[in-house]
Design an enzyme around this catalytic site. Sequence first.
Site, PDB file in Angstrom:
ATOM      1  N   ARG A   1      11.342  -0.702   7.729  1.00  7.60           N
ATOM      2  CA  ARG A   1      12.150  -1.600   8.557  1.00  7.60           C
ATOM      3  C   ARG A   1      13.391  -2.080   7.817  1.00  7.60           C
ATOM      4  O   ARG A   1      14.418  -2.349   8.439  1.00  7.60           O
ATOM      5  CB  ARG A   1      11.306  -2.804   8.993  1.00  7.60           C
ATOM      6  CG  ARG A   1      10.289  -2.488  10.069  1.00  7.60           C
ATOM      7  CD  ARG A   1       9.589  -3.733  10.541  1.00  7.60           C
ATOM      8  NE  ARG A   1       8.827  -4.384   9.466  1.00  7.60           N
ATOM      9  CZ  ARG A   1       8.190  -5.539   9.591  1.00  7.60           C
ATOM     10  NH1 ARG A   1       8.241  -6.206  10.730  1.00  7.60           N
ATOM     11  NH2 ARG A   1       7.503  -6.046   8.575  1.00  7.60           N
TER      12      ARG A   1
ATOM     13  N   GLY B   1     -11.185  -0.968   1.535  1.00  7.14           N
ATOM     14  CA  GLY B   1     -10.346  -0.608   0.399  1.00  7.14           C
ATOM     15  C   GLY B   1     -10.818   0.666  -0.279  1.00  7.14           C
ATOM     16  O   GLY B   1     -11.012   1.702   0.352  1.00  7.14           O
TER      17      GLY B   1
ATOM     18  N   VAL C   1     -11.475   0.136   6.234  1.00  3.58           N
ATOM     19  CA  VAL C   1     -12.659  -0.720   6.239  1.00  3.58           C
ATOM     20  C   VAL C   1     -12.865  -1.499   4.950  1.00  3.58           C
ATOM     21  O   VAL C   1     -13.015  -2.716   4.969  1.00  3.58           O
ATOM     22  CB  VAL C   1     -13.926   0.093   6.566  1.00  3.58           C
ATOM     23  CG1 VAL C   1     -15.177  -0.747   6.388  1.00  3.58           C
ATOM     24  CG2 VAL C   1     -13.854   0.595   8.000  1.00  3.58           C
TER      25      VAL C   1
ATOM     26  N   ILE D   1     -13.671   1.308  -1.566  1.00  2.48           N
ATOM     27  CA  ILE D   1     -15.101   1.602  -1.484  1.00  2.48           C
ATOM     28  C   ILE D   1     -15.336   2.767  -0.525  1.00  2.48           C
ATOM     29  O   ILE D   1     -15.000   2.677   0.657  1.00  2.48           O
ATOM     30  CB  ILE D   1     -15.892   0.378  -0.986  1.00  2.48           C
ATOM     31  CG1 ILE D   1     -15.607  -0.835  -1.879  1.00  2.48           C
ATOM     32  CG2 ILE D   1     -17.375   0.681  -0.948  1.00  2.48           C
ATOM     33  CD1 ILE D   1     -16.204  -2.115  -1.349  1.00  2.48           C
TER      34      ILE D   1
ATOM     35  N   VAL E   1       0.829  -1.206   0.000  1.00  2.00           N
ATOM     36  CA  VAL E   1       0.000   0.000   0.000  1.00  2.00           C
ATOM     37  C   VAL E   1       0.864   1.257   0.000  1.00  2.00           C
ATOM     38  O   VAL E   1       0.645   2.177  -0.788  1.00  2.00           O
ATOM     39  CB  VAL E   1      -0.964   0.004   1.203  1.00  2.00           C
ATOM     40  CG1 VAL E   1      -1.755   1.312   1.251  1.00  2.00           C
ATOM     41  CG2 VAL E   1      -1.912  -1.182   1.136  1.00  2.00           C
TER      42      VAL E   1
ATOM     43  N   GLU F   1      -3.110 -14.710   2.822  1.00  2.00           N
ATOM     44  CA  GLU F   1      -1.767 -14.637   3.383  1.00  2.00           C
ATOM     45  C   GLU F   1      -1.262 -16.042   3.715  1.00  2.00           C
ATOM     46  O   GLU F   1      -2.043 -17.003   3.795  1.00  2.00           O
ATOM     47  CB  GLU F   1      -1.778 -13.794   4.655  1.00  2.00           C
ATOM     48  CG  GLU F   1      -2.258 -12.369   4.459  1.00  2.00           C
ATOM     49  CD  GLU F   1      -1.244 -11.493   3.755  1.00  2.00           C
ATOM     50  OE1 GLU F   1      -0.072 -11.909   3.660  1.00  2.00           O
ATOM     51  OE2 GLU F   1      -1.629 -10.406   3.294  1.00  2.00           O
TER      52      GLU F   1
ATOM     53  N   LYS G   1     -13.467  -4.340  11.280  1.00  2.00           N
ATOM     54  CA  LYS G   1     -14.201  -3.439  10.394  1.00  2.00           C
ATOM     55  C   LYS G   1     -15.627  -3.231  10.889  1.00  2.00           C
ATOM     56  O   LYS G   1     -16.170  -2.126  10.808  1.00  2.00           O
ATOM     57  CB  LYS G   1     -14.193  -4.006   8.974  1.00  2.00           C
ATOM     58  CG  LYS G   1     -12.800  -4.069   8.359  1.00  2.00           C
ATOM     59  CD  LYS G   1     -12.778  -4.852   7.066  1.00  2.00           C
ATOM     60  CE  LYS G   1     -11.373  -4.918   6.487  1.00  2.00           C
ATOM     61  NZ  LYS G   1     -11.310  -5.750   5.262  1.00  2.00           N
TER      62      LYS G   1
END
Length: 430
Positions: free
Chosen positions: A48, A136, A134, A138, A17, A192, A207
């Site tokens: 990092r 993306g 919440v 939208i 992101v 993931e 969310k």
Amino acid sequence: MMRTRPLKVALLGCGVVGSEVARIMTTHADDLTARIGAPVELAGVAVRRPSKVREGIDPELITTDATALVKRGDIDVIVEVIGGIEPARTLITTAFEHGASVVSANKALIAQDGAALHEAAVEHGRDLYYEAAVAGAIPLIRPLRESLAGDKVNRVLGIVNGTTNFILDAMDSTGAGYQEALDEATALGYAEADPTADVEGFDAAAKAAILAGIAFHTRVRLDDVYREGMTEVTAADFASAKRMGCTIKLLAICERAADGGSVTARVHPAMIPLSHPLASVRGAYNAVFVEAEAAGQLMFYGPGAGGSPTASAVLGDLVAVCRNKLAETTGPGDSAYTQLPVGAMGEVVTRYHISLDVADKPGVLAQVATVFAEHGVSIDTVRQTGKDGEASLVVVTHRAPDAALTGTVDALRRLDTVRGVASIMRVEGE
């Protein structure tokens, strides 16, 4: 008049992101300048691993000292996309103390400590925006907070996690089992390596807490949200759903009680009719229904995750915060004036689909029906099949308090004629 001195922006985190936010800030610099009324300048990026090559970002901007970056004093806006509780919480409050407003995509932190962070923002006269936390790309938080500010929202119902929707959609469309569908989601990058936050409902619960708090103008924390994951959903559950003309989705549901005296927030798998618009939400997409007294039903649909969609929401917040900065004001903050209590799951009125393995002999259905009657739960439909002394009994209830339904299931398990409870699922969207 266009201001020539740039507004300085610092990024905390430069992963999927963060790197997309930096790219858009660079490639759309002229458009952002025109929309804001002043140029924006990327003034620092905290990471990092400084040795990693980050295309389009001046290596001189890279630092591993996030604390020093937020304490600089010349930063106008901090964009926090590192996630987690700490050090994000401390970095955000430190940013407020040193003159910066904050744009965050951190759902876990906002769900857990949103009230305290809003208080810190107000204390220092700063903004805290988190549209990206919440769903993306939208637009959801801003419509709830601003467009519907004059209305009364009674319910928010939706699919707010793309990974789980992809898995359930694959199970529905191909007949795959849970593990097979999860493996496909992982291979395609939707899940993931450790999918626990998604498949056990933690992501959706965070969310839901945020949405409930904004929609009902009350304080709802992550711990207030009832949560069930979807790892126990089976191909057999989908077969049962199809026989009812339904499919299965992992839903976040936030509701105001009928008497208006409390609210509830919950996340769990549920059967919904194929005629419901949420049933047609496929793949990794998200969709949320908002039901308000004056506006009626509103549906928000689109990609709920990924670098570009989430960055779009972050940049939308960034533009708003920068405009506020130029106007020397702040936008809408926390609104919790109603102070409504958050009800327990047992108070929720819902329907159940219950599949029982029972002995195939006379009187079993009568025993089961008696248990439902004793707990004040009305039966909508019953379907029984069986042979060779074993049978399957599927019961769909009318709406009843969840506590009564849970008590019914516990009592059914104690019947000698019930071999086991094959599955239990709530039914929504009627």
